[in-house]
Design a protein around this motif. Structure first.
Motif, PDB file in Angstrom:
ATOM      1  N   TRP A 114      28.728  16.944  36.510  1.00 42.31           N
ATOM      2  CA  TRP A 114      27.490  16.394  36.878  1.00 42.31           C
ATOM      3  C   TRP A 114      26.893  15.685  35.659  1.00 42.31           C
ATOM      4  O   TRP A 114      25.711  14.844  35.894  1.00 42.31           O
ATOM      5  N   ASP A 115      27.186  16.250  34.452  1.00 36.73           N
ATOM      6  CA  ASP A 115      26.421  15.408  33.121  1.00 36.73           C
ATOM      7  C   ASP A 115      27.309  15.420  31.918  1.00 36.73           C
ATOM      8  O   ASP A 115      28.386  16.196  31.969  1.00 36.73           O
ATOM      9  N   VAL A 116      27.023  14.575  31.081  1.00 38.15           N
ATOM     10  CA  VAL A 116      27.485  14.602  29.750  1.00 38.15           C
ATOM     11  C   VAL A 116      26.678  14.740  28.881  1.00 38.15           C
ATOM     12  O   VAL A 116      25.522  14.287  28.791  1.00 38.15           O
ATOM     13  N   LEU A 117      27.041  15.721  27.842  1.00 36.88           N
ATOM     14  CA  LEU A 117      25.932  16.101  26.722  1.00 36.88           C
ATOM     15  C   LEU A 117      26.286  15.336  25.703  1.00 36.88           C
ATOM     16  O   LEU A 117      25.450  15.004  24.738  1.00 36.88           O
ATOM     17  N   ARG A 132      23.360   8.523  31.511  1.00 38.67           N
ATOM     18  CA  ARG A 132      24.082   9.532  31.313  1.00 38.67           C
ATOM     19  C   ARG A 132      25.180   9.449  32.522  1.00 38.67           C
ATOM     20  O   ARG A 132      26.311   9.871  32.453  1.00 38.67           O
ATOM     21  N   ARG A 133      24.690   9.227  33.740  1.00 38.92           N
ATOM     22  CA  ARG A 133      25.610   9.211  34.803  1.00 38.92           C
ATOM     23  C   ARG A 133      26.789   8.170  34.737  1.00 38.92           C
ATOM     24  O   ARG A 133      27.587   8.167  34.810  1.00 38.92           O
ATOM     25  N   LEU A 137      30.917   8.700  34.104  1.00 35.39           N
ATOM     26  CA  LEU A 137      31.907   7.831  35.172  1.00 35.39           C
ATOM     27  C   LEU A 137      33.086   7.187  34.317  1.00 35.39           C
ATOM     28  O   LEU A 137      34.033   7.243  34.496  1.00 35.39           O
ATOM     29  N   ASP A 138      32.489   6.623  33.281  1.00 37.00           N
ATOM     30  CA  ASP A 138      33.216   5.881  32.067  1.00 37.00           C
ATOM     31  C   ASP A 138      34.264   6.653  31.514  1.00 37.00           C
ATOM     32  O   ASP A 138      35.388   6.547  31.525  1.00 37.00           O
ATOM     33  N   VAL A 139      33.741   7.766  31.245  1.00 41.26           N
ATOM     34  CA  VAL A 139      34.687   8.729  30.375  1.00 41.26           C
ATOM     35  C   VAL A 139      35.935   9.369  31.273  1.00 41.26           C
ATOM     36  O   VAL A 139      36.810   9.642  30.985  1.00 41.26           O
TER      37      VAL A 139
END
Length: 290
Positions: A114-117, A132-133, A137-139
């Motif tokens: 649900w998140d990228v830090l 961040r969303r 999705l891109d990564v």
């Protein structure tokens, strides 16, 4: 950013918030896990900061497809007979490496993110949730298909979120997490993240245990209101996890609860989740380690 990281937490609320600035995610019943893709390997961290890579090696292997420098936050879940099973996730988390591999062969885990830090470009925690969303999705788009690493379902439509809450409980969805569109990833609990759950729980600090260090029978916890209480008997998987913590911190003495129960004290650092409905009483029910 250094391992382990303090995770962001949602504030419990009774109903979904209203307004155009909220996004909503399904809340799954698994184990909170932070995935670190380092230069050479993958490390997995529990909410408490404990390293749990050996329990979720199938997730770690899949994480090798991520670009080095990526740090993700999500939930490790296990699906049994078409339903997300917290019991299966708990068994995996309580198992040694060999047993965890056996369980993974039968019921592979999913890692719902649900998140990228962080990304290879650096720390992104200060950026707004909606940004961040998009980065998340891109990564994840770069992963091979099918992958056990997947983005959590999210919407900015409150009616859709309410439908999730009303209809998906039987599939293992335990509620909805609500996040302000502009909110950063802030360590600790914040009102900009909220959660609505079918069975509400609270976190409690473990201050001791009864039984032996190898097989603790029950825990003594300090509840959010400051009271100290003896829990109900631990399940075998929970007892195994607690004994591992005791082996590291070690008992430090003896004490008594307010009603006179003798227990061995332990060092700080272990947090458990207890059912909120039982915390009014002198005996509480532990659902999981944090």
């Amino acid at each position: 950013m250094e391992f382990p990281v303090e995770v962001a937490l949602a504030q419990p609320v009774p109903t979904l918030p209203s307004g155009p600035l909220w996004w909503f995610e399904v809340k799954l019943d698994g184990h909170r896990t932070v995935l670190w893709r380092t230069g050479e390997t993958v490390r997995l961290q529990a909410r408490s900061g404990r390293e749990v890579t050996s329990s979720w090696m199938d997730v770690a292997v899949a994480g090798m497809d991520l670009p080095p420098g990526t740090v993700l936050d999500g939930e490790a879940v296990v699906v049994v007979d078409g339903r997300i099973s917290f019991e299966a996730a708990q068994s995996r988390a309580a198992s040694g490496p060999a047993r965890a591999r056996q369980l993974a062969e039968r019921y592979p885990a999913l890692y719902i993110v649900w998140d990228v830090l962080a990304l290879p470009s650096g720390d992104v925690r200060a950026r707004p949730y909606v940004e961040r969303r998009g980065l998340l999705l891109d990564v994840l788009e770069s992963l091979s298909r099918p992958s056990p690493i997947q983005a959590v379902s999210a919407t900015d439509d409150a009616e859709v979120a309410q439908a999730w809450y009303d209809t998906l409980q039987d599939t293992g969805v335990e509620g909805v997490v609500c996040k302000l569109a502009g909110s950063p990833y802030r360590p600790g609990r914040s009102s900009s993240w909220r959660k609505v759950r079918h069975a509400e729980t609270v976190d409690a600090d473990v201050v001791g245990f009864t039984g032996s260090a190898v097989r603790p029978r029950a825990l003594v916890v300090r509840l959010p209101d400051g009271r100290t209480a003896l829990t109900q008997a631990l399940s075998a998987p929970l007892a195994a996890q607690v004994s591992g913590h005791i082996a590291v911190s070690g008992p430090s003495g003896r004490a008594r609860t307010a009603r006179g129960d003798v227990y061995a004290t332990v060092g700080s650092g272990l947090v458990v989740e207890v059912l909120a409905g039982t915390s009014r009483h002198s005996v509480v029910s532990v659902t999981r380690l944090r």
